[in-house]
Structures are given as C-alpha cells and as structure tokens.
Design a protein around this motif. Structure first.
Motif, mmCIF file in Angstrom:
data_model
loop_
_atom_site.group_PDB
_atom_site.id
_atom_site.type_symbol
_atom_site.label_atom_id
_atom_site.label_comp_id
_atom_site.label_asym_id
_atom_site.label_seq_id
_atom_site.Cartn_x
_atom_site.Cartn_y
_atom_site.Cartn_z
ATOM 1 N N ALA A 319 -33.075 -51.677 25.003
ATOM 2 C CA ALA A 319 -33.809 -51.844 23.749
ATOM 3 C C ALA A 319 -35.125 -51.059 23.779
ATOM 4 C CB ALA A 319 -34.101 -53.327 23.517
ATOM 5 N N VAL A 320 -35.646 -50.797 22.604
ATOM 6 C CA VAL A 320 -36.959 -50.156 22.474
ATOM 7 C C VAL A 320 -38.017 -51.002 23.172
ATOM 8 C CG1 VAL A 320 -38.776 -49.612 20.811
ATOM 9 C CG2 VAL A 320 -36.418 -48.931 20.347
ATOM 10 N N ASN A 321 -38.880 -50.325 23.923
ATOM 11 C CA ASN A 321 -40.010 -50.980 24.582
ATOM 12 C C ASN A 321 -41.267 -50.224 24.166
ATOM 13 O OD1 ASN A 321 -42.055 -51.774 26.451
ATOM 14 N ND2 ASN A 321 -40.486 -52.465 27.878
ATOM 15 N N GLU A 322 -42.182 -50.887 23.498
ATOM 16 C CA GLU A 322 -43.342 -50.205 22.912
ATOM 17 C C GLU A 322 -44.507 -49.999 23.874
ATOM 18 O OE1 GLU A 322 -44.970 -50.580 19.120
ATOM 19 O OE2 GLU A 322 -43.226 -51.530 18.229
ATOM 20 N N ILE A 323 -44.360 -50.379 25.132
ATOM 21 C CA ILE A 323 -45.498 -50.289 26.048
ATOM 22 C C ILE A 323 -46.043 -48.868 26.107
ATOM 23 C CG2 ILE A 323 -46.177 -50.404 28.478
ATOM 24 C CD1 ILE A 323 -44.335 -52.801 28.787
ATOM 25 N N GLN A 324 -45.178 -47.900 26.334
ATOM 26 C CA GLN A 324 -45.634 -46.517 26.465
ATOM 27 C C GLN A 324 -46.232 -46.001 25.162
ATOM 28 O OE1 GLN A 324 -42.657 -43.417 27.181
ATOM 29 N NE2 GLN A 324 -43.991 -42.581 28.762
ATOM 30 N N LEU A 325 -45.602 -46.298 24.048
ATOM 31 C CA LEU A 325 -46.132 -45.851 22.759
ATOM 32 C C LEU A 325 -47.507 -46.445 22.501
ATOM 33 C CD1 LEU A 325 -45.742 -44.324 20.089
ATOM 34 C CD2 LEU A 325 -44.626 -46.369 19.191
ATOM 35 N N ARG A 326 -47.693 -47.721 22.803
ATOM 36 C CA ARG A 326 -49.000 -48.345 22.577
ATOM 37 C C ARG A 326 -50.071 -47.721 23.462
ATOM 38 N NH1 ARG A 326 -45.956 -53.368 22.165
ATOM 39 N NH2 ARG A 326 -46.482 -53.864 24.331
ATOM 40 N N ARG A 327 -49.722 -47.404 24.704
ATOM 41 C CA ARG A 327 -50.690 -46.747 25.591
ATOM 42 C C ARG A 327 -51.095 -45.386 25.030
ATOM 43 N NH1 ARG A 327 -47.521 -47.989 31.300
ATOM 44 N NH2 ARG A 327 -48.261 -50.139 31.583
#
Length: 414
Positions: A319-327
């Motif tokens: 599934a999509v994990n937004e951790i990298q995008l948020r960083r």
C-alpha cells in the motif's frame, strides 16, 4: 487477427518501440491492459535527462550506509518487512556500484544517453507535441556549502561528456528562481536536458502518432501470451491476436511474463511517489529543481508543481506509505516557500524497473525464437524510450545498430 509484430506494453518504451518498428515497415499491434502512458510513464519528473551520464549507484561510503540504515532520510526509504527479500538484489547492486564497474556501466549507457534528446525531438516534431516540451534544462540546488563546493570540484571530471552547464552562486540562482528560500547556497544549471510538462500526455501523443500512421492499439493481458506453431498468440478484447514476433516492453510488470517463460532476470523495483501542488499568490516555478540533499524534484507541470520523491524499497504491491512524501514535502516548503496546497486526492505511486548492473535489457530472448525484450530502464524510462526503441527495432529488422547492443543483452543473465 494477424500482424507481424506484437508490442506488449504501452508505456513510453513500448510506444516508442512500436513507432520505430512501424517506421521500418513492420505491421505492428500495440497491446496493454490500460491506456497508453498511464503507468510509470505518467508519474515521473518529466526530464529528458541528457546530463545523467553516470548511473544512479548504490552508496559505497560507510557513513552513507550508516545514515541510510537508520531509515530516516528523505531520498531513500525502505520497508523493514521487505528488506530480507530485497537484500540479495541490493547486494548485487552494491557490488555493481564499485568504482570500476560503475565507470563501465556509464560507458555502456553513454551511447543511449547521448542520443536521448535528438530521438525525442524527432518524435515530438512528428507528433506535434512541442507545446509539452521546453528546452530550459533543470537546476541542481544546494543547501549546504560543503556539498556545493564538492559538486563544483567534480565538474571537470565530466568534461569528456561534452555537457553544457552553468554554475550559479546564490545571487544568480535566486535571480533565475526568485521564489527560492534565501538560504540556498547555489546551484548547477544543466542545460542539455529538456523538460516535459505532461509526461503521460507525451506518451499518449506518441501513441496517437502510431495509430495515425496505421498502427493498432488493443487492450489485452500480456500474461495470456503463448507460443504456437509459426509464432505467438495473445488474447485481446477484440479476440485472439497472432503474430510472427513479440516484443515485451512491460517495465515493472516484466517479471509477470518472463518468469512464466522460464527466465529469471534480477529485476528490482524502486518505488516512488508524486503529488501536485498549487502555488501561493500566483508565484511561478520556472525550472525543474532537484534538491540534492532531499533527493526529490520540484517540476512545473500542466497540473501544477509536481513533487516527485526518490526511492522507496518496498513490495511492489504494498500500500501507499506517505512517510517519504511527507519528509520531502517539508523540505520542499522550505526550499520553495510559495508551494501551496495539495491538488491530488492521494499520492501517485510508481514503480521503476531496475537491474543491478544499471543497464536495461534490449534484444532477443535467449531461448525463444522471435521473442524480444526491452525493459529495465530504471530512473530513465522517459529519457531512453525513443532511443532504446530505435535500437530494438534495428536489431529485430536486421538493420545495422547505431551502437553495440552487447551491454544490454538478455544473455548476460542467462
């Protein structure tokens, strides 16, 4: 339904392969489960990257390995659950990134990279897509004095590649991009690459040119491909398609086909995300920017400013994990304070098909007659689509290839 050649996959590589085969007199049917340009070709940073003459290598310094091992960096992130499965591939990638091997990979890839812009230019003109492409290059932005100084020291080593660039001090960079944070240290403006404001639209425009020239696009599933007496067959929504030969250009889905046929290429997937943003108070981003420390790109696109992330190692279907995008988004808001609200309901997730020796597979299948491969272009599928399509078409039709195809042979893994 019969044709001479089936091309599987309507991403940038498949569409360009179909166009080049068509131009050499082949009757071609292009087949994909989805619409052209809707997969990985849709979600990239929109760079036709003539300046990337050194492949993206695995870090070799102990300090870098330790830093990435902590899994807190914005440019590379990994899923702990996926790491045991990915470890053998990562080890091969690390081994291939040794200085001597990396230099050989760069030399092998150079003939493709050198022709990338001119091969695109010919298709852009033929398809009338000039409005989607700009010749502004892109800017590598530095937020650290030491890193900026190191980058400038390394530039003379690239002289043999004939790249055009400008070194921008802080004032020059801010004159070129007035909305940047005042604390940036400088940048390097790479002038040879071109930028695309709608990469998926470019691919669809190339596909429309293919159809305009008499080609057919059909929906079908590559997993239904089967070898029969005299050739190959595949099921499409319009019935069975038979062909003398097949070219598989399936990008990150390539393993779904080649493993069924008994091949075991070491194809790895580097996942990445993008999100579009508005800008505040009518601010403009004039060039595509790469934050060298954050590993993300901010690019002016038709839909808004697109932020594309670096690398995530995780299961392809996770599934999509937004951790990298948020960083990356947090860093981007500091670099470009005019970055506004998100415009997409959810992040787009793409999958880059990568081989550990940093070369694609372009050429005939070792153990199947009239089966050809063109996949594994890693971070540069958009860049290399037309030029690798040309090389594949030359090999398939028996024309003299413009460069030695041996470095891209599928047999190197057989």
């Amino acid at each position: 339904m019969y044709c001479q050649t089936i091309v599987l996959g309507a991403g940038i590589v498949g569409v360009c392969t179909a166009l080049h085969l068509q131009a050499r007199g082949r009757q071609v049917i292009l087949i994909d489960r989805d619409e052209p340009g809707s997969g990985t070709s849709h979600g990239n940073a929109g760079l036709i990257e003539r300046s990337s003459v050194i492949p993206y290598a695995f870090p070799r310094q102990f300090s870098a390995l330790l830093r990435y091992g902590l899994n807190r960096q914005p440019d590379v992130r990994y899923s702990l659950a996926h790491l045991p499965k990915a470890a053998p591939w990562l080890l091969r990638y690390w081994q291939q990134s040794a200085p001597g091997r990396l230099a050989k990979a760069a030399a092998d890839m150079l003939p493709l990279v050198q022709r990338s812009v001119e091969e695109h230019d010919a298709l852009i003109e033929a398809a009338g897509l000039q409005a989607l492409v700009q010749a502004k290059g892109w800017i590598e932005v530095y937020r650290d004095d030491a890193l900026f100084a190191k980058a400038k020291q390394e530039l003379p080593g690239l002289a043999r590649y004939g790249l055009r660039y400008e070194i921008l001090d802080r004032a020059a960079l801010q004159a070129r991009e007035q909305q940047l944070d005042g604390d940036v240290k400088g940048g390097i403006h790479w002038l040879d690459p071109k930028t695309v404001s709608n990469p998926g639209g470019l691919t669809r425009g190339y596909a429309a040119l293919f159809v305009q020239r008499g080609g057919q696009f059909l929906h079908g599933d590559a997993r239904s491909l089967r070898q029969v007496a005299g050739g190959w067959q595949l099921d499409s929504r319009r019935g069975t398609v038979s062909a003398d030969e097949v070219v598989a250009c399936l990008g990150p889905q390539s393993a779904e086909l080649y493993e069924r046929l008994g091949y075991h290429f070491p194809l790895g997937i580097k996942r990445g995300y993008h999100m579009h943003y508005s800008t505040r108070d009518g601010a403009e981003l004039n060039h595509s920017l790469c934050d060298t420390q954050g590993g993300y790109v901010l690019a002016p696109m038709a839909r808004g400013v697109r932020l594309t992330t670096g690398i995530e190692f995780a299961a392809s279907d996770a599934a999509v994990n937004e951790i990298q995008l948020r960083r990356c988004e947090a860093l981007a808001r500091k670099l470009f304070p005019a970055l506004g609200e998100r415009l997409d309901d959810k992040p787009w997730l793409g999958r880059r098909p990568c081989l550990p020796d940093m070369r694609p597979v372009i050429g005939p299948a070792p153990r199947h007659r009239n089966l050809w491969f063109n996949f594994g272009h890693a971070h540069h599928g958009l860049t290399l689509g037309p030029v690798s399509g040309r090389l594949l078409a030359e090999l398939l039709t028996g024309a003299p290839p413009f460069t030695d195809p041996a470095p891209y042979s599928a047999a190197r893994f057989d």
